[in-house]
Motif scaffolding. Structure first.
Motif, PDB file in Angstrom:
ATOM      1  N   UNK A  36      -7.305   8.068   2.581  1.00 11.71           N
ATOM      2  CA  UNK A  36      -6.830   6.764   3.028  1.00 11.71           C
ATOM      3  C   UNK A  36      -7.976   5.781   3.160  1.00 11.71           C
ATOM      4  N   UNK A  37      -7.644   4.494   3.037  1.00 13.28           N
ATOM      5  CA  UNK A  37      -8.665   3.465   3.220  1.00 13.28           C
ATOM      6  C   UNK A  37      -8.271   2.434   4.273  1.00 13.28           C
ATOM      7  N   UNK A  38      -7.094   2.637   4.894  1.00 13.11           N
ATOM      8  CA  UNK A  38      -6.605   1.715   5.916  1.00 13.11           C
ATOM      9  C   UNK A  38      -5.777   2.498   6.937  1.00 13.11           C
TER      10      UNK A  38
ATOM     11  N   UNK B 145       0.835  -1.201   0.000  1.00  8.79           N
ATOM     12  CA  UNK B 145       0.000   0.000   0.000  1.00  8.79           C
ATOM     13  C   UNK B 145       0.872   1.254   0.000  1.00  8.79           C
ATOM     14  N   UNK B 146       0.252   2.359  -0.350  1.00 13.88           N
ATOM     15  CA  UNK B 146       0.946   3.646  -0.350  1.00 13.88           C
ATOM     16  C   UNK B 146       0.619   4.385   0.955  1.00 13.88           C
TER      17      UNK B 146
ATOM     18  N   UNK C 105      -0.717   5.396  11.164  1.00 10.65           N
ATOM     19  CA  UNK C 105      -0.319   5.623   9.778  1.00 10.65           C
ATOM     20  C   UNK C 105      -1.535   5.366   8.898  1.00 10.65           C
ATOM     21  N   UNK C 106      -1.696   6.229   7.925  1.00 10.25           N
ATOM     22  CA  UNK C 106      -2.827   6.146   6.989  1.00 10.25           C
ATOM     23  C   UNK C 106      -2.305   5.656   5.648  1.00 10.25           C
ATOM     24  N   UNK C 107      -2.957   4.652   5.090  1.00  4.16           N
ATOM     25  CA  UNK C 107      -2.536   4.054   3.821  1.00  4.16           C
ATOM     26  C   UNK C 107      -3.660   4.067   2.809  1.00  4.16           C
ATOM     27  N   UNK C 108      -3.264   4.076   1.547  1.00  2.00           N
ATOM     28  CA  UNK C 108      -4.191   3.901   0.417  1.00  2.00           C
ATOM     29  C   UNK C 108      -3.840   2.544  -0.174  1.00  2.00           C
ATOM     30  N   UNK C 109      -4.735   1.575  -0.008  1.00  2.00           N
ATOM     31  CA  UNK C 109      -4.464   0.217  -0.462  1.00  2.00           C
ATOM     32  C   UNK C 109      -5.286  -0.169  -1.698  1.00  2.00           C
ATOM     33  N   UNK C 110      -6.393   0.464  -1.918  1.00  2.00           N
ATOM     34  CA  UNK C 110      -7.254   0.106  -3.059  1.00  2.00           C
ATOM     35  C   UNK C 110      -7.348   1.242  -4.045  1.00  2.00           C
TER      36      UNK C 110
END
Length: 106
Positions: A84-86, A42-43, A101-106
């Motif tokens: 973010x989605x995660x 993820x980003x 931490x906030x991630x963009x996985x999708x």
């Protein structure tokens, strides 16, 4: 008079201790909570620092589980504002504060 004040304080704590004050928003409900192993591909978008009250009056502490739930709910709500989605806990809960931490996985 002191006895009545004490009884009112105990009643107020009993009633509010069952409540979770921070709810997940509609947008935050689409944000997942994961661990570091789940976000390897993820980003990372950013880190958010969230804070809630961890005590009532004086030294009367709130339930650590409720504080942790509210911090996670708040992090999910904030993550949705930044795309973010995660979220992944980046620190332990300390004095009603925690980093995620906030991630963009999708």
């Amino acid at each position: 008079m002191k006895k009545i004040s004490l009884m009112l304080a105990v009643a107020a704590v009993s009633l509010t201790s069952a409540c979770t004050w921070v709810k997940v928003s509609d947008q935050g409900s689409s944000v997942a909570v994961a661990n570091a192993a789940n976000v390897r591909s993820c980003e990372k978008v950013r880190t958010v620092n969230v804070k809630v009250k961890d005590n009532f009056v004086g030294s009367m502490k709130r339930s650590p589980e409720k504080v942790a739930t509210e911090l996670t709910n708040m992090a999910r709500n904030e993550a949705s504002q930044f795309g973010g989605d995660t979220v992944v806990p980046a620190s332990l809960v300390q004095d009603g504060r925690q980093s995620f931490d906030v991630y963009k996985c999708n």
